[in-house]
Design an enzyme around this catalytic site. Sequence first.
Site, short mmCIF file in Angstrom:
data_model
loop_
_atom_site.label_atom_id
_atom_site.label_comp_id
_atom_site.label_asym_id
_atom_site.label_seq_id
_atom_site.Cartn_x
_atom_site.Cartn_y
_atom_site.Cartn_z
N GLU A 271 -23.02 8.16 -14.94
CA GLU A 271 -23.78 9.09 -15.77
C GLU A 271 -23.96 8.52 -17.18
O GLU A 271 -23.07 7.83 -17.68
CB GLU A 271 -23.07 10.45 -15.83
CG GLU A 271 -22.99 11.13 -14.47
CD GLU A 271 -22.35 12.51 -14.53
OE1 GLU A 271 -21.95 12.94 -15.64
OE2 GLU A 271 -22.22 13.16 -13.48
N HIS A 289 -25.55 17.32 -14.71
CA HIS A 289 -24.17 17.68 -15.03
C HIS A 289 -24.12 18.93 -15.91
O HIS A 289 -23.61 18.92 -17.03
CB HIS A 289 -23.45 16.52 -15.74
CG HIS A 289 -21.95 16.60 -15.58
ND1 HIS A 289 -21.16 15.49 -15.50
CD2 HIS A 289 -21.10 17.66 -15.48
CE1 HIS A 289 -19.89 15.84 -15.36
NE2 HIS A 289 -19.83 17.16 -15.35
#
Length: 539
Positions: A271, A289
Amino acid sequence: MITKKVMQRVAKPVVLIAEELSPATLDALGPDFEVVNCDGADRGQLLDALAKGVDAVLIRSATKMDAQAIAAAKGLKVIARAGVGLDNVDIPAATAAGVMVVNAPTSNIVSAAELAISLLLASARFISPAHAALRNGKWARSQFTGAELFEKTLGIVGFGRIGQLVAHRMQAFGMDVIAYDPYLQPARAAQLGVRLVELDELLRTADFITIHLPKTKETANLIGVEALKKVKPSVRIINAARGGVLDEAALYDAIVEGRVGGAGLDVFSTEPCTDSPLFTLDKVVATPHLGASTDEAQERAGIAVAVSVRKALAGELVPDAVNVKGGVIAEEIRPSLPLVEKMAQIATELLNEVPVNMDIQVRGEIAVHDSSILAISALKGSLIAVGAEEVTYVNAPGLAAERGMTSHVTTTADSAEYRSMISLRAATGSGKSITVDGTLMGIKQTQKIIGIDSFSLDLPPTAHILFLRYVDAPGVIGTVGQTLGQAHINIAGMQVARSGAGGKALMALSVDSNVSDELLATIKKETGAESVRAVVLVD
């Protein structure tokens, strides 16, 4: 003679906020701290800010507090993660440096559970591609035929707090819920109306699978190539827990080949993630997220870690500290922590030598609770007594090991005179030993020292206590009182315990100020006492 060094802070503790947090965080911190800010995702900014000296750093997920950052931080005592996951904190490096790591383990559990359910619903009904088609002018009803949840089987992989919240909510949809969790007792699952199964059975049976596991060596790619060969071709798989537990490449292949019906993803192995092949598939709904991204969760997380930082910098034990040995501390045990610290201080001062071992025995009603943390309480108290500075529940075990000190806790339900009590026996390398007994009395849990060796007491552990060991004889009490009075030291309370008339005796006096070494020597000479010790208890 054991001496102490008193350190006074001349400036406010510095708290570095490295990411955007709820305004409630600052309110919870209060005015007692100097707050500075930096962009924790900018490595240079972070290292520069840490090198200037900070007492605590508050982060979310973008700031990496690895070994380099921890080594660069001057005076750092606390790393506080405003959230649950700690993938971005090097916990072993922090522990070695004596830095407490805290998080907010319950702050976002509702938000995370609700997002997982949102992804499940969106996946079942093709919400995302249908919405996109409509925005592009296409009325594609037949293209997006979904599936009901009613009477389907939901498989939950990892049945902790979030998994349990998901189960409770999805049961309201009429789903049959099964779960895989090797660490959970079947009785607990049964209480929630959920059946525990092995992972292979869950994979074969579930119509929907939702993952709620942390990423560890054991769980990395747990739902991978082999696991995805066992599932129903119509299954939808949801991951709003941690990236890397679900093998994304294997998932892509399984969806493309028709072996998996769809997926809902909020987390990814790397990420930020903006170019996954999974994003090209209509059968995948994805979010960046967002599990903890609600106003409520952010506020709860900010407040929780702010409170933890306040406690940690005040020298208190923080229940949410993840690198303090002992785990979750029972409410019934917490009041005993400061009591045992003071018992260890008294024992160490009366021995006038560093103990190499302390045995703590917990008796009575509180013995049913996990009291292992009291071993660290004893070490912390003894270290304070020998003059160690900046002792915390994080670094006390390491500092004690350097000095050859150990401590152990045992429990027994037997407690003849008190509902609960604690005995601490300290022994030195030269063979000396002493036992200090304590208890907490009444609704207010008032701390009392109730015994030293064979002498019974009822002594509040006040800041200044004078102890005399002597042979019982007329005039000793008067001599002590007169000597202290001439030195303008007020006696707040006095107790005398003895083995019998003319036998060994112990006098304990609570006084309002410190007693000098010279005055101790005078008292010993005038009374003929075996020993005279002044104990200054530090909270």
